[in-house]
Design an enzyme around this catalytic site. Structure first.
Site, PDB file in Angstrom:
ATOM      1  N   ASP A  98       0.846  -1.181   0.000  1.00 45.93           N
ATOM      2  CA  ASP A  98       0.000   0.000   0.000  1.00 45.93           C
ATOM      3  C   ASP A  98       0.881   1.229   0.000  1.00 45.93           C
ATOM      4  OD1 ASP A  98      -3.050  -0.720   0.937  1.00 45.93           O
ATOM      5  OD2 ASP A  98      -1.520  -2.178   1.477  1.00 45.93           O
TER       6      ASP A  98
ATOM      7  N   TRP B  60       6.168  -4.261   8.047  1.00 47.85           N
ATOM      8  CA  TRP B  60       5.299  -5.425   8.125  1.00 47.85           C
ATOM      9  C   TRP B  60       5.688  -6.405   7.040  1.00 47.85           C
ATOM     10  CZ3 TRP B  60       4.096  -1.559   4.936  1.00 47.85           C
ATOM     11  CH2 TRP B  60       3.402  -1.842   3.774  1.00 47.85           C
TER      12      TRP B  60
ATOM     13  N   ASP C 238       9.343   0.865   4.183  1.00 41.53           N
ATOM     14  CA  ASP C 238       9.070   2.181   3.621  1.00 41.53           C
ATOM     15  C   ASP C 238      10.361   2.980   3.474  1.00 41.53           C
ATOM     16  OD1 ASP C 238       6.396   1.664   3.521  1.00 41.53           O
ATOM     17  OD2 ASP C 238       5.895   2.786   5.333  1.00 41.53           O
TER      18      ASP C 238
ATOM     19  N   ASN D  93      -3.233  -2.022   7.764  1.00 40.78           N
ATOM     20  CA  ASN D  93      -3.201  -1.277   6.528  1.00 40.78           C
ATOM     21  C   ASN D  93      -3.016   0.225   6.711  1.00 40.78           C
ATOM     22  OD1 ASN D  93      -3.524  -1.323   3.814  1.00 40.78           O
ATOM     23  ND2 ASN D  93      -5.565  -2.207   3.870  1.00 40.78           N
ATOM     24  N   ASP D  94      -3.329   0.733   7.878  1.00 39.57           N
ATOM     25  CA  ASP D  94      -3.507   2.172   8.054  1.00 39.57           C
ATOM     26  C   ASP D  94      -2.273   2.891   8.569  1.00 39.57           C
ATOM     27  OD1 ASP D  94      -6.045   1.528   7.388  1.00 39.57           O
ATOM     28  OD2 ASP D  94      -6.974   2.043   9.297  1.00 39.57           O
TER      29      ASP D  94
END
Lengths: 172, 380, 155
Positions: free
Chosen positions: A73, A98, A117, A145-146
């Site tokens: 994502d 993750w 990231d 996810n957030d």
């Protein structure tokens, strides 16, 4: 980073009945990304392999559908000056992240993918992808996810996401 | 059109009979009322493509033109979180800055905004640990008659920062190991949802320290049917929905949460209707639960936009109405009154406004400088 | 060093399949926060490499390892969680284990994991200080490392 949820691809599929996929993406892209941001969600004509890919994999690492991105994502680093497993120049890769598994269609094996990231510059803005497989609320942070995972980096500012192969799942 | 008429009148009048335009004072700035009208909303825009420039835009959802809709704006950087006081004209934004813009020393502050001026009254420095998480109501909450603000931290250890809003100072950091988010509980406490399907409930003492910390029995299993972390809440009455459409009522008014008998949303099986989106459910002032629903729901569709809003009565467990949305939505909200507007963030990132009782669409609010207004708040 | 250990473990034969699963479970459930070599991240996630074994030198420490939320609430059955912990201890921190080290049993993990630490950052310091009384190498490490308790730093 796993949270640009509402804007992207799997949603578009869900809405296929109402709006064509291209139509939906076009709309969101036009409003959210100034027209171009989501275009790379659609297959992009380009060389088969970038130099960072291994011999045993195939596909277009600029496409959200690329096998390594099965739970990604955010913005693909491959479209931001990095590669699927490295960060763009001048950013810093977050050590904390993750991890999930994805199936490599070339050998049919499941690999562990670490979605580190890249941090320290503002949103890359290109190749926004979101695949919601296995997402859970933040009380399960390893599946959430957030969250922005720019943790343990000098800057908490999110730039883009990588998908690093860190191992292989045991054969069934 | 009006301008043309005015122009015609002007032409018809002799210019000598018109007074000259008066010089206007400079440095005039508008202000807003202390209590916002019931149909005002605050659109929370994290601006995902420019996250240092997140915005909170105050809008009058009753109006049709942008100049009447747009009341003002205040900022929140790096996916800020937001809360409003009901007892004083203040709003709170917890946000993150780096000393050199995108880099340098990280500073997290709880900014206190004056509702009348939208100007900051204070910036309270808090530990630079707040969770950088998609906008949610439950990462910043007020307790103890709005004397304390609570901030959810994720480093990835999870803690809650306690801030004294009267003294405008950070008090303490409370560990909530394995748990997340903040649901005000009792007089001066909060509960968090935990990985293993429990609540951790912390009662605070005068100094913002831990008076007690209690884990509930397991009441859900995230591997079987996860609960949404965004319940429909009215006061201290919460309804937690699950991905598969169960409702778990939780009474948060006492010292510890009381978990009620769960029930299933009716009429969801034909068509596999499921709750979903970024804000799946809200309560109205009349005690009705509005739920954003999508058809063909299955594993991993829990954040899909909804095409309809279903209205349930949590007392009778009946579905009372269905509102078909003109365009699918990702977030829903109601204004605070008993004749409320239903406002939704559409997949086009505009705001559609409905008469909640009648279910009719009134207008679309667009072109207000928004990028990703993923969370809407009814104003107080 | 790690590679050598892995080879040793692998070459012991019988345990191989279990180790592979334990390693996989570690990667899926722990490594995102703790990193592939268990070294953690400064001030945020504690280093376990050449360290976590110390905890097994006291009953409280042995319990603590299971009481931390990442372990107690891991989405794994008791037997796989016990295997994971035993694999982790021998892989990342064999030298710090006590001489009379006994692996975790499934029953032990099942009973310990029903409790979750309410303040891990504080509890770990107390436990480590206790163990350091009889473990000079740990005392030395604690004296040299500034005690930054994850979750309680910065203020």
């Amino acid at each position: 980073m796993k949270w640009l949820d509402s804007l992207v691809e799997s949603k578009a599929r869900g809405l296929a009945q109402q709006t064509s996929r291209r139509g939906f993406l076009g709309q969101v892209a036009a409003i959210v990304g100034g027209g171009a941001a989501l275009v790379p969600l659609l297959p992009v004509a380009r060389g088969e392999q970038s130099s960072s890919l291994q011999a045993g994999e195939k596909g277009d690492p600029n496409s959200c559908d690329y096998w390594r991105y099965c739970a990604i994502d955010g913005f693909l680093c491959n479209c931001c000056g990095g590669t699927p497993n490295s960060c763009p120049p001048g950013t810093e890769m977050s050590p904390i992240t993750w991890i999930g598994t994805c199936e490599n269609p070339v050998d049919g094996k499941h690999y562990l993918i670490s979605y580190n990231d890249c941090c320290g510059k503002s949103s890359c803005g290109s190749c926004l992808c979101q695949r919601n497989e296995g997402d859970l609320p933040v009380y399960r942070p390893q599946k959430a996810n957030d969250l922005n995972w720019c943790l343990g980096t000098k800057s908490a500012v999110y730039n883009c996401s990588t998908a690093v192969v860190v191992g292989k799942a045991p054969d069934k | 059109m009006i301008r043309i008429i005015v122009a015609c009148l002007c032409l018809g009048a002799s210019s000598a009979s018109l007074a000259d335009l008066k010089p206007e004072p400079i440095r005039q700035v508008q202000t807003l009322p202390e209590q916002y009208p019931a149909h005002w909303i605050i659109a929370q825009d994290a601006a995902f493509f420019h996250m240092s420039d997140g915005k909170f835009i105050v809008l009058d959802a009753d109006r049709d033109s942008i100049s009447e809709q747009y009341k003002g704006m205040f900022n929140g950087a790096q996916i800020a979180q937001f809360a409003q006081a009901h007892s004083r004209p203040e709003m709170y934004v917890v946000q993150t800055f780096h000393s050199l813009g995108h880099r340098g020393v990280r500073n997290d502050v709880l900014s206190v905004y004056d509702k009348r001026t939208l100007a900051p009254l204070a910036d309270i420095v808090v530990p630079p640990k707040r969770a950088s998480i998609l906008p949610t109501q439950y990462a910043l909450q007020l307790v103890d008659d709005e004397k304390l603000a609570l901030i959810f931290n994720f480093t990835p250890a999870t803690t809650v920062s306690v801030v004294d809003l009267d003294k405008r100072e950070f008090l303490n950091e409370v560990p909530i190991p394995g748990c997340a988010l903040i649901y005000p509980t009792g007089k001066r406490g909060f509960s968090s949802l935990c990985s293993e399907g429990t609540f951790l409930t912390v009662a605070l003492d005068d100094a913002g320290g831990v008076a007690s910390s209690t884990r509930s029995k397991q009441f859900f299993n995230a591997d079987v049917d996860a609960v949404f972390e965004k319940p429909a809440i009215q006061g201290r009455n919460a309804n937690f929905l699950t991905f598969k459409g169960r409702v778990i009522p939780v009474d948060l008014s006492g010292d510890l949460p009381v978990i009620g008998e769960s029930w299933s949303l009716p009429e969801i099986e034909a068509g596999n209707w499921r709750p979903g989106g970024l804000t799946p459910a809200v309560m109205s002032a009349n005690g009705k639960m509005y739920v954003l629903m999508h058809a063909e729901g299955k594993t991993d569709t829990h954040k899909d936009p909804g095409t309809e809003v279903w209205v349930f009565d949590p007392r009778t467990h009946k579905r009372e109405r269905q509102i078909e949305l003109a365009l699918p939505a990702v977030s829903i909200e109601l204004t605070r009154d008993t004749n409320p507007l239903l406002v939704v963030t559409t997949i086009e990132m505009n705001i559609d406004v409905y008469d909640a009782n009648k279910g009719t669409k009134l207008r679309t609010i667009s072109d207000f400088g928004q990028e990703t207004p993923l969370l809407l708040h009814g104003a107080h | 060093m790690l590679a050598v250990l892995l080879v040793l473990l692998v070459s012991s034969g019988a345990a191989r399949a279990d180790d592979e699963l334990a390693h996989f479970n570690y990667a899926m459930n722990c490594q995102g926060c703790h990193l592939p070599d268990a070294s953690g991240a400064t001030d945020r996630v504690p280093n376990m490499n050449n360290f976590i074994g110390y905890f097994l030198r006291s009953a409280e420490g042995r319990a603590f390892v299971v009481h931390v939320p990442g372990v107690a609430a891991a989405p794994l059955p008791d037997d796989q969680l016990a295997d994971l912990l035993n694999w982790m201890l021998l892989t990342y921190s064999p030298d710090q284990l006590p001489d009379n080290y006994k692996p975790y049993t499934t029953a032990e993990v099942a009973s310990l994991r029903t409790e979750i630490e309410s303040d891990p950052a504080r509890t770990r310091i107390a436990i480590l200080h206790d163990i350091a009384q009889t473990t000079p190498s740990l005392a030395h490490e604690l004296a040299n490392a500034p005690e930054s308790a994850p979750g309680h730093n910065d203020h």
